[in-house]
Write a protein that holds these residues in place. Structure first.
Motif, PDB file in Angstrom:
ATOM      1  N   TYR A   4       0.760  -1.186  -0.027  1.00 33.23           N
ATOM      2  CA  TYR A   4       0.142  -0.121  -0.061  1.00 33.23           C
ATOM      3  C   TYR A   4       0.794   1.528  -0.076  1.00 33.23           C
ATOM      4  CZ  TYR A   4      -3.747  -2.933   0.784  1.00 33.23           C
ATOM      5  OH  TYR A   4      -4.839  -4.017   0.434  1.00 33.23           O
ATOM      6  N   GLU A   5       2.030   1.164  -0.171  1.00 29.58           N
ATOM      7  CA  GLU A   5       3.001   2.437  -0.038  1.00 29.58           C
ATOM      8  C   GLU A   5       3.261   2.963  -1.338  1.00 29.58           C
ATOM      9  OE1 GLU A   5       5.092   0.908   4.165  1.00 29.58           O
ATOM     10  OE2 GLU A   5       6.133   0.791   2.050  1.00 29.58           O
ATOM     11  N   CYS A   6       2.792   2.279  -2.414  1.00 32.37           N
ATOM     12  CA  CYS A   6       2.917   2.791  -3.885  1.00 32.37           C
ATOM     13  C   CYS A   6       1.838   2.443  -4.890  1.00 32.37           C
ATOM     14  CB  CYS A   6       4.356   2.406  -4.745  1.00 32.37           C
ATOM     15  SG  CYS A   6       4.395   0.792  -4.864  1.00 32.37           S
ATOM     16  N   GLY A   7       1.713   3.069  -5.956  1.00 29.74           N
ATOM     17  CA  GLY A   7       0.672   2.585  -6.781  1.00 29.74           C
ATOM     18  C   GLY A   7      -0.722   3.006  -6.465  1.00 29.74           C
ATOM     19  N   GLU A   8      -1.654   2.778  -7.214  1.00 26.78           N
ATOM     20  CA  GLU A   8      -3.060   3.326  -6.911  1.00 26.78           C
ATOM     21  C   GLU A   8      -3.421   2.319  -5.653  1.00 26.78           C
ATOM     22  OE1 GLU A   8      -5.958   4.267  -9.462  1.00 26.78           O
ATOM     23  OE2 GLU A   8      -4.857   4.153 -11.297  1.00 26.78           O
ATOM     24  N   LYS A   9      -3.996   3.257  -4.633  1.00 30.16           N
ATOM     25  CA  LYS A   9      -4.361   2.519  -3.379  1.00 30.16           C
ATOM     26  C   LYS A   9      -5.762   1.862  -3.294  1.00 30.16           C
ATOM     27  CE  LYS A   9      -1.617   5.165  -0.349  1.00 30.16           C
ATOM     28  NZ  LYS A   9      -1.408   6.052   0.873  1.00 30.16           N
ATOM     29  N   LEU A  10      -5.831   0.678  -3.122  1.00 30.88           N
ATOM     30  CA  LEU A  10      -7.104  -0.016  -2.900  1.00 30.88           C
ATOM     31  C   LEU A  10      -7.601  -0.326  -1.537  1.00 30.88           C
ATOM     32  CD1 LEU A  10      -6.252  -3.067  -5.496  1.00 30.88           C
ATOM     33  CD2 LEU A  10      -7.501  -0.813  -5.946  1.00 30.88           C
ATOM     34  N   LYS A  11      -8.674  -0.084  -1.442  1.00 28.83           N
ATOM     35  CA  LYS A  11      -9.275  -0.130   0.082  1.00 28.83           C
ATOM     36  C   LYS A  11      -9.424  -1.529   0.389  1.00 28.83           C
ATOM     37  CE  LYS A  11     -12.158   4.124  -0.576  1.00 28.83           C
ATOM     38  NZ  LYS A  11     -13.462   4.431  -0.305  1.00 28.83           N
ATOM     39  N   ALA A  12      -9.276  -1.922   1.792  1.00 25.76           N
ATOM     40  CA  ALA A  12      -9.576  -3.161   2.142  1.00 25.76           C
ATOM     41  C   ALA A  12     -10.799  -3.678   2.065  1.00 25.76           C
ATOM     42  CB  ALA A  12      -9.184  -3.094   3.839  1.00 25.76           C
ATOM     43  N   LEU A  13     -11.257  -4.890   2.051  1.00 25.91           N
ATOM     44  CA  LEU A  13     -12.721  -5.543   1.720  1.00 25.91           C
ATOM     45  C   LEU A  13     -13.095  -5.753   3.068  1.00 25.91           C
ATOM     46  CD1 LEU A  13     -14.856  -6.633  -0.007  1.00 25.91           C
ATOM     47  CD2 LEU A  13     -13.474  -8.656  -0.506  1.00 25.91           C
ATOM     48  N   ARG A  14     -14.260  -5.306   3.535  1.00 22.43           N
ATOM     49  CA  ARG A  14     -14.982  -5.587   4.548  1.00 22.43           C
ATOM     50  C   ARG A  14     -16.243  -6.192   4.324  1.00 22.43           C
ATOM     51  NH1 ARG A  14     -13.514  -2.057   8.911  1.00 22.43           N
ATOM     52  NH2 ARG A  14     -11.768  -0.618   8.448  1.00 22.43           N
ATOM     53  N   ILE A  15     -16.321  -7.451   4.959  1.00 26.13           N
ATOM     54  CA  ILE A  15     -17.330  -8.381   4.818  1.00 26.13           C
ATOM     55  C   ILE A  15     -17.976  -8.457   6.325  1.00 26.13           C
ATOM     56  CG2 ILE A  15     -18.584 -10.753   3.962  1.00 26.13           C
ATOM     57  CD1 ILE A  15     -15.923 -10.541   2.430  1.00 26.13           C
ATOM     58  N   GLY A  16     -18.798  -7.646   6.697  1.00 23.17           N
ATOM     59  CA  GLY A  16     -19.468  -7.813   7.986  1.00 23.17           C
ATOM     60  C   GLY A  16     -18.082  -7.317   9.060  1.00 23.17           C
ATOM     61  N   ASP A  17     -17.944  -8.236  10.046  1.00 21.48           N
ATOM     62  CA  ASP A  17     -16.942  -7.925  10.888  1.00 21.48           C
ATOM     63  C   ASP A  17     -15.677  -8.488  10.364  1.00 21.48           C
ATOM     64  OD1 ASP A  17     -17.539 -10.503  11.092  1.00 21.48           O
ATOM     65  OD2 ASP A  17     -17.802 -10.332  13.449  1.00 21.48           O
ATOM     66  N   MET A  18     -15.543  -8.914   9.232  1.00 18.43           N
ATOM     67  CA  MET A  18     -14.213  -9.546   8.845  1.00 18.43           C
ATOM     68  C   MET A  18     -13.770  -8.425   7.777  1.00 18.43           C
ATOM     69  SD  MET A  18     -15.182 -13.643   8.079  1.00 18.43           S
ATOM     70  CE  MET A  18     -15.966 -14.407   9.387  1.00 18.43           C
ATOM     71  N   ILE A  19     -12.191  -8.357   7.918  1.00 18.13           N
ATOM     72  CA  ILE A  19     -11.587  -7.676   6.779  1.00 18.13           C
ATOM     73  C   ILE A  19     -10.547  -8.365   6.074  1.00 18.13           C
ATOM     74  CG2 ILE A  19     -10.162  -5.431   6.833  1.00 18.13           C
ATOM     75  CD1 ILE A  19     -11.546  -4.398   9.238  1.00 18.13           C
ATOM     76  N   ALA A  20     -10.560  -8.155   4.867  1.00 18.83           N
ATOM     77  CA  ALA A  20      -9.313  -8.716   3.961  1.00 18.83           C
ATOM     78  C   ALA A  20      -8.506  -7.412   3.570  1.00 18.83           C
ATOM     79  CB  ALA A  20      -9.576  -9.395   2.752  1.00 18.83           C
ATOM     80  N   LYS A  21      -7.230  -7.133   3.948  1.00 21.15           N
ATOM     81  CA  LYS A  21      -6.487  -5.986   3.803  1.00 21.15           C
ATOM     82  C   LYS A  21      -6.633  -5.712   2.176  1.00 21.15           C
ATOM     83  CE  LYS A  21      -3.341  -6.651   7.590  1.00 21.15           C
ATOM     84  NZ  LYS A  21      -1.807  -7.137   7.845  1.00 21.15           N
ATOM     85  N   ILE A  22      -6.392  -6.708   1.525  1.00 17.14           N
ATOM     86  CA  ILE A  22      -6.477  -6.628  -0.075  1.00 17.14           C
ATOM     87  C   ILE A  22      -7.904  -7.051  -0.680  1.00 17.14           C
ATOM     88  CG2 ILE A  22      -5.248  -7.132  -2.233  1.00 17.14           C
ATOM     89  CD1 ILE A  22      -2.587  -7.714  -0.389  1.00 17.14           C
ATOM     90  N   PRO A  23      -8.520  -6.256  -1.379  1.00 18.79           N
ATOM     91  CA  PRO A  23     -10.010  -6.892  -2.047  1.00 18.79           C
ATOM     92  C   PRO A  23      -9.904  -7.678  -3.204  1.00 18.79           C
ATOM     93  CG  PRO A  23      -9.223  -4.551  -2.974  1.00 18.79           C
ATOM     94  CD  PRO A  23      -8.137  -5.003  -1.843  1.00 18.79           C
ATOM     95  N   ILE A  24      -9.071  -8.773  -2.864  1.00 17.47           N
ATOM     96  CA  ILE A  24      -8.814  -9.840  -3.846  1.00 17.47           C
ATOM     97  C   ILE A  24      -9.032 -11.121  -3.609  1.00 17.47           C
ATOM     98  CG2 ILE A  24      -7.070 -10.896  -5.518  1.00 17.47           C
ATOM     99  CD1 ILE A  24      -5.451  -8.368  -5.827  1.00 17.47           C
ATOM    100  N   ILE A  25     -10.160 -11.725  -4.013  1.00 17.51           N
ATOM    101  CA  ILE A  25     -10.364 -13.146  -3.693  1.00 17.51           C
ATOM    102  C   ILE A  25     -10.027 -14.007  -4.903  1.00 17.51           C
ATOM    103  CG2 ILE A  25     -12.329 -14.985  -3.299  1.00 17.51           C
ATOM    104  CD1 ILE A  25     -13.991 -12.407  -2.504  1.00 17.51           C
TER     105      ILE A  25
END
Length: 383
Positions: A4-25
């Protein structure tokens, strides 16, 4: 330097009370393509690693005699193993096909093993909320390919279970494996304005977000190849993406080296829409096996009890045997599912390097010309 320190920033993926830092499944791929090694590696990078439960126990002892028991045993083993590999990062889940003969049992086994998410397609998962139970922490998502399918599922879950989806996966016509489109639609993809369909499905979720006072994250899948495809999906209103084929050509992928090489060697002209015993069209690499199937049905010598609606005397081939042969390295005589962009994969990499490339592209795209869409009817200039 972190992702997350360069390039276009992508927001974390929040699914209810769960969080994935990178929005990639990482998409689920069976038989045996995405199990604990791949899913665990993706989760370790901060994404969501998905294990396919389709005949997941193919290499377990006594599989030839008791597929059901071996699969249930393997589901628990691989989910727990993936979580160990993840080391507390990301999320680990399961892709469970509605078409499976033991669908309910697979869902319950995944929940018992601690799956963070369950993604379900190859049919409408109308009873999925019932199978996971009311107090379950596991998040659930249907795979849909149209607004109509999304509306049916969300309306049914609301009426029967007074709940909605925790998130939704929209799978477009460029995906691999089984597809929620007709053969005619797949042969004329250039006529599909799928960006509009994605927006309509997202619009469909808004009614249920308001009803249940929650946000329903939408994930776009099928044809996602690079960073710019991810940005395009997010610009359409998605919260994240699902990518499958690109993860095959990684060192961590659970498939054999021969299978991975088949992806690297494949050209665009090698891709074929086939008839699957599941009753849905599928996209695969046209090898000697596919050529034989095109000429005549391949006799089914043994039933592996995998699909609900499968008559061994009528299906064109045994999908379990074909997929197991492929994952074990017999790429000429097995079935190799793939996405539409497999011809663009030309080298082996690692999950870490791939995730870094997807998040932080080396080349910039001029905003002046916009971003090339996954389903754009006309190519746009990229400079």
């Amino acid at each position: 330097m972190g992702l997350y320190e360069c390039g276009e920033k992508l927001k974390a993926l929040r699914i209810g009370d769960m969080i994935a830092k990178i929005p990639i499944i990482q998409g689920g791929m069976g038989v045996g393509i995405s199990r604990s090694k791949l899913a665990g590696a993706v989760a370790a990078e901060g994404g969501i690693g998905i294990i396919s439960t389709a005949q997941i126990g193919y290499d377990e002892e006594n599989f030839e005699n008791d597929q059901a028991e071996c699969n249930l045993r393997a589901i628990g083993k691989h989910i727990r193993c993936a979580k160990e590999i993840a080391g507390g990062n990301g999320l680990v889940g399961a892709n469970i096909m509605v078409a499976l003969k033991h669908y309910k049992e697979h869902v319950m086994a995944a929940v018992a093993a601690g799956a963070d998410v369950i993604i379900s397609g190859a049919g409408l998962p109308v009873k999925l909320p019932e199978y996971i139970g009311k107090a379950c922490r596991t998040k659930i998502a249907p795979i849909v390919s149209s607004r109509r399918a999304a509306d049916i599922i969300l309306k049914m879950w609301a009426r029967r279970y007074d709940r909605t989806a925790d998130f939704i996966v929209i799978e477009g016509p460029k995906a691999g494996g089984h597809l929620g489109f007709s053969n005619e639609e797949l042969q004329n993809m250039e006529n599909i304005d799928y960006d509009t369909e994605i927006k309509e499905i997202i619009g469909c979720t808004k009614e249920y977000e308001k009803k249940y006072n929650t946000h329903i994250p939408v994930i776009v899948a099928g044809g996602i190849f690079d960073h710019y495809d991810i940005i395009h999906a997010i610009e359409l209103g998605a919260d994240g993406v699902q990518i499958a084929s690109r993860f095959v050509a990684t060192k961590e992928c659970d498939a054999s080296e021969e299978y991975k090489k088949a992806y690297i060697d494949a050209k665009e002209e090698d891709i074929k829409i086939i008839k699957s015993p599941v009753g849905m069209p599928g996209r695969a690499i046209r090898n000697e096996f596919i050529k034989r199937v095109e000429k005549e049905n391949q006799p089914v010598l043994k039933c592996y009890n995998c699909m609900k609606k499968c008559n061994p005397k009528e299906v064109p081939y045994c999908i379990t045997k074909a997929l197991v042969d492929a994952v074990n390295g017999d790429i000429n005589n097995g079935l190799i599912f793939c996405g539409a962009n497999v011809g663009r994969i030309n080298e082996m990499t690692t999950v870490h390097k791939l995730m870094e490339e997807l998040i932080n592209p080396k080349e910039k795209v001029s905003k002046k010309y916009g971003i090339k869409g996954m389903y754009a009817q006309k190519d746009k200039m990229i400079s």
